[in-house]
Design a protein around this motif. Structure first.
Motif, short mmCIF file in Angstrom:
data_model
loop_
_atom_site.label_atom_id
_atom_site.label_comp_id
_atom_site.label_asym_id
_atom_site.label_seq_id
_atom_site.Cartn_x
_atom_site.Cartn_y
_atom_site.Cartn_z
N GLN A 275 0.84 -1.20 0.00
CA GLN A 275 0.00 0.00 0.00
C GLN A 275 0.87 1.25 0.00
OE1 GLN A 275 -3.29 0.02 -0.29
NE2 GLN A 275 -3.38 -2.23 -0.29
N PRO A 276 0.51 2.32 -0.69
CA PRO A 276 -0.71 2.42 -1.50
C PRO A 276 -0.58 1.93 -2.93
CG PRO A 276 0.35 4.55 -1.38
CD PRO A 276 1.17 3.62 -0.52
N TRP A 277 0.66 1.63 -3.39
CA TRP A 277 0.86 1.13 -4.75
C TRP A 277 1.95 0.06 -4.76
CZ3 TRP A 277 1.70 6.54 -3.91
CH2 TRP A 277 0.59 7.35 -4.20
N VAL A 278 1.85 -0.82 -5.75
CA VAL A 278 2.89 -1.84 -5.93
C VAL A 278 4.05 -1.29 -6.76
CG1 VAL A 278 1.21 -3.70 -5.76
CG2 VAL A 278 1.84 -2.81 -8.03
N GLY A 279 3.85 -0.13 -7.36
CA GLY A 279 4.88 0.49 -8.18
C GLY A 279 4.30 1.68 -8.93
N TRP A 280 5.03 2.16 -9.91
CA TRP A 280 4.58 3.31 -10.68
C TRP A 280 5.00 3.18 -12.13
CZ3 TRP A 280 8.94 6.02 -12.43
CH2 TRP A 280 10.13 5.80 -11.72
N THR A 281 4.35 3.92 -12.99
CA THR A 281 4.62 3.78 -14.42
C THR A 281 5.12 5.08 -15.05
OG1 THR A 281 2.41 4.42 -15.19
CG2 THR A 281 2.73 2.11 -14.56
N TYR A 282 5.70 4.92 -16.19
CA TYR A 282 6.04 6.05 -17.06
C TYR A 282 5.77 5.59 -18.48
CZ TYR A 282 10.46 3.44 -17.34
OH TYR A 282 11.41 2.45 -17.49
N THR A 283 5.58 6.53 -19.38
CA THR A 283 5.17 6.17 -20.73
C THR A 283 6.33 6.17 -21.72
OG1 THR A 283 4.51 8.49 -21.06
CG2 THR A 283 2.78 6.92 -20.51
N VAL A 339 -1.75 -7.26 -11.15
CA VAL A 339 -1.90 -6.12 -10.24
C VAL A 339 -1.68 -4.79 -10.95
CG1 VAL A 339 -1.32 -7.37 -8.13
CG2 VAL A 339 0.51 -6.42 -9.53
N SER A 340 -1.85 -4.78 -12.26
CA SER A 340 -1.59 -3.57 -13.03
C SER A 340 -2.49 -2.41 -12.61
CB SER A 340 -1.76 -3.84 -14.53
OG SER A 340 -3.07 -4.28 -14.82
N ASN A 341 -3.66 -2.74 -12.06
CA ASN A 341 -4.57 -1.68 -11.59
C ASN A 341 -4.09 -1.07 -10.27
OD1 ASN A 341 -5.11 -4.01 -10.11
ND2 ASN A 341 -7.27 -3.48 -9.81
N ARG A 342 -3.03 -1.60 -9.69
CA ARG A 342 -2.50 -1.08 -8.44
C ARG A 342 -1.16 -0.35 -8.65
NH1 ARG A 342 -1.24 -3.48 -4.23
NH2 ARG A 342 -1.86 -1.61 -3.10
N LEU A 343 -0.89 -0.03 -9.90
CA LEU A 343 0.27 0.79 -10.22
C LEU A 343 -0.15 2.26 -10.21
CD1 LEU A 343 1.64 -1.26 -13.24
CD2 LEU A 343 2.87 -0.89 -11.09
N PHE A 344 0.73 3.12 -9.72
CA PHE A 344 0.48 4.56 -9.80
C PHE A 344 0.79 4.98 -11.24
CE2 PHE A 344 2.38 8.95 -9.06
CZ PHE A 344 1.14 9.58 -9.15
N ALA A 345 -0.26 5.35 -11.98
CA ALA A 345 -0.13 5.58 -13.41
C ALA A 345 0.34 6.99 -13.74
CB ALA A 345 -1.47 5.31 -14.09
N TYR A 346 1.24 7.09 -14.69
CA TYR A 346 1.76 8.38 -15.13
C TYR A 346 0.70 9.15 -15.90
CZ TYR A 346 4.77 11.93 -17.17
OH TYR A 346 5.33 13.13 -17.52
N GLU A 347 0.61 10.45 -15.66
CA GLU A 347 -0.33 11.32 -16.36
C GLU A 347 0.45 12.35 -17.19
OE1 GLU A 347 -3.67 12.94 -14.34
OE2 GLU A 347 -3.78 11.28 -12.90
#
Length: 371
Positions: A275-283, A339-347
């Motif tokens: 919690q709160p995320w398993v990780g984060w993304t970048y594009t 668990v892709s829905n638990r990644l903090f997604a880049y905006e």
């Protein structure tokens, strides 16, 4: 020299008044695009992963059109794209680049590159990934050593700021990789409430801090807890997952490194409940050099990497395609898709702000880091 902040302001103005590079439009007929591409010279494709070689070979085999994949870091891509354009000597016709903020601030508004989305792909690519076009989202995830721990030893990210984790968390040095400071800025801008909520969930009381945000308070506490800073994901993977350790590191690394479990006998495990995320993304953006002599072949390559056939080599490394019709392979090593829905997604909508604040976050990290 123009400062980063000044560059952002100029770029934002250029985009607002339409001075940035226009969106390249595709021929509706894919067959016509292929025929036009056959009349053009071979292309080179830049990407920061060696998998681009395999992708370019697949494109060549499919269409009989020569494409060469060239592994080039995101930082070097930026410099090469700009210099090649200024010299009217384009060598990289297509750039698959992970530095979205820099592309938004430096490449697109100045017309060095163009973003192109094939007409027949518009319904398959979510709107947030369309302009500029992102071909995939890449993930950095929190991992542990499964040989030592039967489950993730950390349940809440605030735990790694505690004394028991002092000197036992490994991550890439934020001063050397801008995606990390972009993550800091994104977290503060889009998810600060979740960071403070996580604190309350762990300690049963609201966060009290003199910092400007809960995110800044967490980043400061992590930096002050003497994390092991490494130069890249390979040493992070070794520190966390190498077998035979009594007290392995907990840490953050690219999802692609989970292939080390098979290739090197490592024991990496994904923290699926963290919690709160398993990780984060970048594009990763797919861009075309504005001065390419082979625009139709470049367009065709962009279309190719938006298909399952084209993007599969990178999906094997945990790269998530933006095309909603393409499904991740079942044997992807990290298990990230579950668990892709638990990644903090880049905006990307605030990518210019990420670029503007990079130096501030670097200074903040440097000021608070303790060995």
């Amino acid at each position: 020299m123009i400062s980063a902040k000044r560059m952002v302001k100029l770029s934002a103005l250029a985009l607002a008044v339409g001075l940035g590079a226009p969106h390249v439009r595709a021929a509706d007929d894919v067959h016509a695009l292929i025929e036009a591409a056959k009349k053009e010279k071979p292309i080179n494709v830049y990407d920061s992963t060696g998998k681009i070689v395999e992708m370019a070979e697949g494109f060549t085999k499919k269409y009989g059109l020569k494409a060469t994949g060239v592994k080039v870091s995101a930082n070097n891509q930026l410099e090469m794209i700009i210099r090649e354009s200024q010299a009217d000597n384009v060598q990289g016709d297509v750039a698959l680049i992970t530095d979205t903020p820099a592309a938004l601030a430096q490449l697109l508004p100045q017309g060095f590159v163009q973003s192109y989305l094939p007409d027949d792909m518009k319904a398959k690519i979510p709107s947030e990934f369309q302009n500029p076009l992102a071909i995939s989202t890449n993930a950095n995830v929190w991992a542990y050593n499964t040989e030592v721990h039967d489950k993730c030893p950390v349940a809440n990210l605030w735990e790694i700021t505690e004394p028991k984790w002092k000197g036992k968390v490994a991550l890439v040095d934020p001063l050397t990789k801008s995606t990390y400071t972009d993550w800091f800025n994104q977290m503060e801008k889009h998810a600060d409430g979740k960071v403070s909520d996580a604190y309350k969930a762990l300690y049963g009381k609201p966060l009290q801090t003199k910092e400007k945000s809960a995110s800044a308070a967490w980043i400061k506490a992590v930096a002050a807890n003497a994390p092991l800073l490494v130069e890249g994901d390979d040493p992070a993977s070794e520190a966390i997952g190498a077998p035979g350790q009594k007290t392995p590191f907990f840490g953050l690394l690219s999802s692609a490194k989970f292939r080390d479990n098979k290739d090197k006998g490592y024991k990496l495990g994904l923290c699926k409940e963290l919690q709160p995320w398993v990780g984060w993304t970048y594009t990763k953006l797919g861009l075309i050099a504005s001065k390419t002599k082979s625009p139709n072949m470049a367009k065709l390559f962009i279309r190719y990497v938006l298909t399952e056939e084209g993007i599969t080599p990178q999906m094997k490394d945990g790269k998530l395609p933006t095309n909603i019709d393409v499904k991740m392979p079942a044997d992807e090593p990290s298990g990230l898709v579950a668990v892709s829905n638990r990644l903090f997604a880049y905006e990307a909508s605030t990518g210019l702000a990420d670029f503007e604040h990079r130096e501030e976050w670097q200074d903040f990290w440097r000021l608070n880091y303790s060995k």
